[in-house]
Design a protein around this motif. Structure first.
Motif, PDB file in Angstrom:
ATOM      1  N   THR A 161    -100.204  45.599  10.334  1.00 43.02           N
ATOM      2  CA  THR A 161    -100.826  44.203   9.844  1.00 43.02           C
ATOM      3  C   THR A 161     -99.913  43.522   9.066  1.00 43.02           C
ATOM      4  O   THR A 161     -99.945  42.211   9.095  1.00 43.02           O
ATOM      5  N   SER A 162     -99.176  44.292   8.198  1.00 48.68           N
ATOM      6  CA  SER A 162     -98.043  43.595   7.467  1.00 48.68           C
ATOM      7  C   SER A 162     -97.011  42.908   7.959  1.00 48.68           C
ATOM      8  O   SER A 162     -96.616  41.626   7.875  1.00 48.68           O
ATOM      9  N   LEU A 163     -96.701  43.536   9.270  1.00 45.24           N
ATOM     10  CA  LEU A 163     -95.597  42.918  10.192  1.00 45.24           C
ATOM     11  C   LEU A 163     -96.169  41.815  10.850  1.00 45.24           C
ATOM     12  O   LEU A 163     -95.352  40.942  11.029  1.00 45.24           O
ATOM     13  N   THR A 164     -97.264  41.669  11.176  1.00 44.93           N
ATOM     14  CA  THR A 164     -97.909  40.670  11.920  1.00 44.93           C
ATOM     15  C   THR A 164     -97.943  39.248  11.013  1.00 44.93           C
ATOM     16  O   THR A 164     -97.807  38.509  11.377  1.00 44.93           O
ATOM     17  N   LEU A 165     -98.167  39.725   9.737  1.00 42.61           N
ATOM     18  CA  LEU A 165     -98.173  38.327   8.724  1.00 42.61           C
ATOM     19  C   LEU A 165     -96.784  38.079   8.107  1.00 42.61           C
ATOM     20  O   LEU A 165     -96.581  37.057   8.021  1.00 42.61           O
ATOM     21  N   LEU A 166     -96.021  39.072   8.008  1.00 41.93           N
ATOM     22  CA  LEU A 166     -94.955  39.011   7.147  1.00 41.93           C
ATOM     23  C   LEU A 166     -93.633  39.372   7.764  1.00 41.93           C
ATOM     24  O   LEU A 166     -92.631  39.966   7.093  1.00 41.93           O
ATOM     25  N   PHE A 167     -93.335  39.364   9.185  1.00 39.58           N
ATOM     26  CA  PHE A 167     -92.272  40.172   9.888  1.00 39.58           C
ATOM     27  C   PHE A 167     -90.985  39.684   9.272  1.00 39.58           C
ATOM     28  O   PHE A 167     -90.259  40.541   8.901  1.00 39.58           O
ATOM     29  N   ASN A 168     -90.911  38.245   8.987  1.00 39.96           N
ATOM     30  CA  ASN A 168     -89.719  37.633   8.844  1.00 39.96           C
ATOM     31  C   ASN A 168     -89.019  38.179   7.539  1.00 39.96           C
ATOM     32  O   ASN A 168     -88.017  38.442   7.168  1.00 39.96           O
ATOM     33  N   THR A 169     -89.990  38.092   6.665  1.00 46.93           N
ATOM     34  CA  THR A 169     -89.745  38.330   5.147  1.00 46.93           C
ATOM     35  C   THR A 169     -89.273  40.059   5.102  1.00 46.93           C
ATOM     36  O   THR A 169     -88.358  40.492   4.556  1.00 46.93           O
ATOM     37  N   LEU A 170     -90.299  40.824   5.728  1.00 48.58           N
ATOM     38  CA  LEU A 170     -89.938  42.282   5.661  1.00 48.58           C
ATOM     39  C   LEU A 170     -88.547  42.649   6.413  1.00 48.58           C
ATOM     40  O   LEU A 170     -87.845  43.318   6.076  1.00 48.58           O
ATOM     41  N   PHE A 171     -88.310  42.075   7.508  1.00 50.49           N
ATOM     42  CA  PHE A 171     -87.064  42.331   8.333  1.00 50.49           C
ATOM     43  C   PHE A 171     -85.883  42.010   7.603  1.00 50.49           C
ATOM     44  O   PHE A 171     -84.920  42.629   7.334  1.00 50.49           O
ATOM     45  N   ALA A 172     -85.898  40.808   6.714  1.00 51.08           N
ATOM     46  CA  ALA A 172     -84.827  40.228   5.985  1.00 51.08           C
ATOM     47  C   ALA A 172     -84.757  41.185   4.832  1.00 51.08           C
ATOM     48  O   ALA A 172     -83.405  41.483   4.244  1.00 51.08           O
TER      49      ALA A 172
ATOM     50  N   ASN B 287     -78.008  36.730  20.028  1.00 54.69           N
ATOM     51  CA  ASN B 287     -78.656  36.076  21.217  1.00 54.69           C
ATOM     52  C   ASN B 287     -79.243  37.247  22.252  1.00 54.69           C
ATOM     53  O   ASN B 287     -79.881  36.927  22.772  1.00 54.69           O
ATOM     54  N   GLU B 288     -78.360  38.443  22.256  1.00 56.06           N
ATOM     55  CA  GLU B 288     -78.627  39.390  23.246  1.00 56.06           C
ATOM     56  C   GLU B 288     -79.929  40.150  22.669  1.00 56.06           C
ATOM     57  O   GLU B 288     -80.935  40.625  23.467  1.00 56.06           O
ATOM     58  N   PHE B 289     -80.109  40.324  21.438  1.00 58.03           N
ATOM     59  CA  PHE B 289     -81.302  40.982  20.541  1.00 58.03           C
ATOM     60  C   PHE B 289     -81.803  40.320  19.637  1.00 58.03           C
ATOM     61  O   PHE B 289     -81.465  40.376  18.456  1.00 58.03           O
ATOM     62  N   PRO B 290     -82.453  39.260  19.916  1.00 57.06           N
ATOM     63  CA  PRO B 290     -83.178  38.227  18.968  1.00 57.06           C
ATOM     64  C   PRO B 290     -84.135  38.867  18.051  1.00 57.06           C
ATOM     65  O   PRO B 290     -84.510  40.121  18.317  1.00 57.06           O
ATOM     66  N   PRO B 291     -84.544  38.381  16.838  1.00 52.59           N
ATOM     67  CA  PRO B 291     -85.575  38.876  16.084  1.00 52.59           C
ATOM     68  C   PRO B 291     -86.917  39.284  16.780  1.00 52.59           C
ATOM     69  O   PRO B 291     -87.494  40.439  16.426  1.00 52.59           O
ATOM     70  N   GLU B 292     -87.293  38.658  17.859  1.00 57.66           N
ATOM     71  CA  GLU B 292     -88.468  39.003  18.727  1.00 57.66           C
ATOM     72  C   GLU B 292     -88.366  40.350  19.174  1.00 57.66           C
ATOM     73  O   GLU B 292     -89.254  41.082  19.567  1.00 57.66           O
ATOM     74  N   TYR B 293     -87.068  40.751  19.648  1.00 56.28           N
ATOM     75  CA  TYR B 293     -86.925  42.114  20.277  1.00 56.28           C
ATOM     76  C   TYR B 293     -87.180  43.004  19.143  1.00 56.28           C
ATOM     77  O   TYR B 293     -87.973  44.100  19.465  1.00 56.28           O
ATOM     78  N   PHE B 294     -86.832  42.891  17.945  1.00 56.81           N
ATOM     79  CA  PHE B 294     -87.036  43.905  16.776  1.00 56.81           C
ATOM     80  C   PHE B 294     -88.537  43.829  16.392  1.00 56.81           C
ATOM     81  O   PHE B 294     -89.267  44.983  16.350  1.00 56.81           O
ATOM     82  N   ARG B 295     -89.027  42.770  16.494  1.00 61.36           N
ATOM     83  CA  ARG B 295     -90.534  42.587  16.277  1.00 61.36           C
ATOM     84  C   ARG B 295     -91.391  43.630  17.254  1.00 61.36           C
ATOM     85  O   ARG B 295     -92.402  44.300  16.824  1.00 61.36           O
ATOM     86  N   ALA B 296     -91.187  43.233  18.751  1.00 62.49           N
ATOM     87  CA  ALA B 296     -91.738  44.210  19.478  1.00 62.49           C
ATOM     88  C   ALA B 296     -91.284  45.662  19.321  1.00 62.49           C
ATOM     89  O   ALA B 296     -92.374  46.479  19.431  1.00 62.49           O
ATOM     90  N   ALA B 297     -90.250  45.898  18.834  1.00 65.83           N
ATOM     91  CA  ALA B 297     -89.770  47.384  18.779  1.00 65.83           C
ATOM     92  C   ALA B 297     -90.476  47.875  17.545  1.00 65.83           C
ATOM     93  O   ALA B 297     -91.153  49.147  17.779  1.00 65.83           O
ATOM     94  N   PHE B 298     -90.798  47.196  16.632  1.00 65.35           N
ATOM     95  CA  PHE B 298     -91.368  47.934  15.253  1.00 65.35           C
ATOM     96  C   PHE B 298     -92.932  47.933  15.871  1.00 65.35           C
ATOM     97  O   PHE B 298     -93.486  49.172  15.340  1.00 65.35           O
ATOM     98  N   PHE B 299     -93.488  47.208  16.583  1.00 67.88           N
ATOM     99  CA  PHE B 299     -95.003  47.166  16.910  1.00 67.88           C
ATOM    100  C   PHE B 299     -95.122  48.577  17.938  1.00 67.88           C
ATOM    101  O   PHE B 299     -96.126  49.337  17.695  1.00 67.88           O
TER     102      PHE B 299
END
Length: 214
Positions: free
Chosen positions: A132-143, A165-177
């Motif tokens: 739930t936290s990642l869904t709402l605050l991914f960019n903040t938590l990732f940074a 470019n090869e591994f954008p933040p969306e890649y890591f968001r999916a990985a965490f999920f």
């Protein structure tokens, strides 16, 4: 105290074992597909991902020459983090075994099973909260997480960085999920006493099909 160590070690073991899923080729295909990059084919990114996984596991760095010095420094720290996680996983599993034996000697198998189920339910609940936290605050938590884990530069300019470019933040968001959902599934699956369920089914085999009568 053994009970507390058992709970913590079991939760750590489940999460780290679930994290290992992202290293598997099918998971890498899924992560690449979930984070498309318009100017980079998925097949090329998947080949790079496999090279990096091989580097993280074995230390073979011949595929890193394509990256800049700061990117290679960051990848070296990621590799160290992966190997450290493997060591912590082994330590956590050993702790589960040792503290589990102590609980059995003091309180019996039934007490250990109850403790195991409660620990796994708590692990699943914690992972759902993180989801739930990642869904709402991914960019903040990732940074915020990166400065805690890495000393080398980790914030790369997309206009010049091949790695980002090869591994954008969306890649890591999916990985965490994927990791957290796997941890939830593993926790709930291990919390079930499958032996007891099979025993009940053998004693009452018609319970699952119902009483049809004649």
């Amino acid at each position: 105290m053994p009970r507390l160590f058992f709970v913590i070690a079991l939760a750590v073991a489940v999460v780290l074992a679930s994290a290992a899923v992202v290293l598997l080729p099918p998971t890498q295909r899924l992560l690449v597909a979930l984070s498309p990059v318009p100017h980079l084919p998925d097949a090329d990114r998947l080949a790079v991902a496999r090279q990096l996984v091989w580097y993280f596991v074995t230390g073979e760095n011949s595929g890193l020459a394509r990256y800049r010095a700061d990117e290679r420094a960051h990848l070296a720290e990621v590799a160290l983090l992966v190997r450290t996680a493997v060591g912590i996983l082994g330590l956590a599993m050993a702790t589960v075994g040792l503290t589990g034996r102590q609980v059995v000697r003091r309180d019996g198998w039934q007490s250990l099973n109850q403790l195991r189920r409660r620990a796994l339910w708590a692990t699943a609940a914690g992972c759902l909260i993180l989801l739930t936290s990642l869904t709402l605050l991914f960019n903040t938590l990732f940074a915020g997480l990166h400065p805690l884990l890495f000393n080398a530069p980790w914030w790369f300019d997309p206009s010049v960085s091949l790695l980002i470019n090869e591994f954008p933040p969306e890649y890591f968001r999916a990985a965490f999920f994927v990791v957290l959902l796997t941890a939830v599934a593993v926790s709930l699956g291990l919390s079930v006493d499958w032996g007891e369920l099979r025993s009940r089914h053998k004693k009452n085999p018609r319970s699952s099909t119902g009483n049809t009568g004649v």
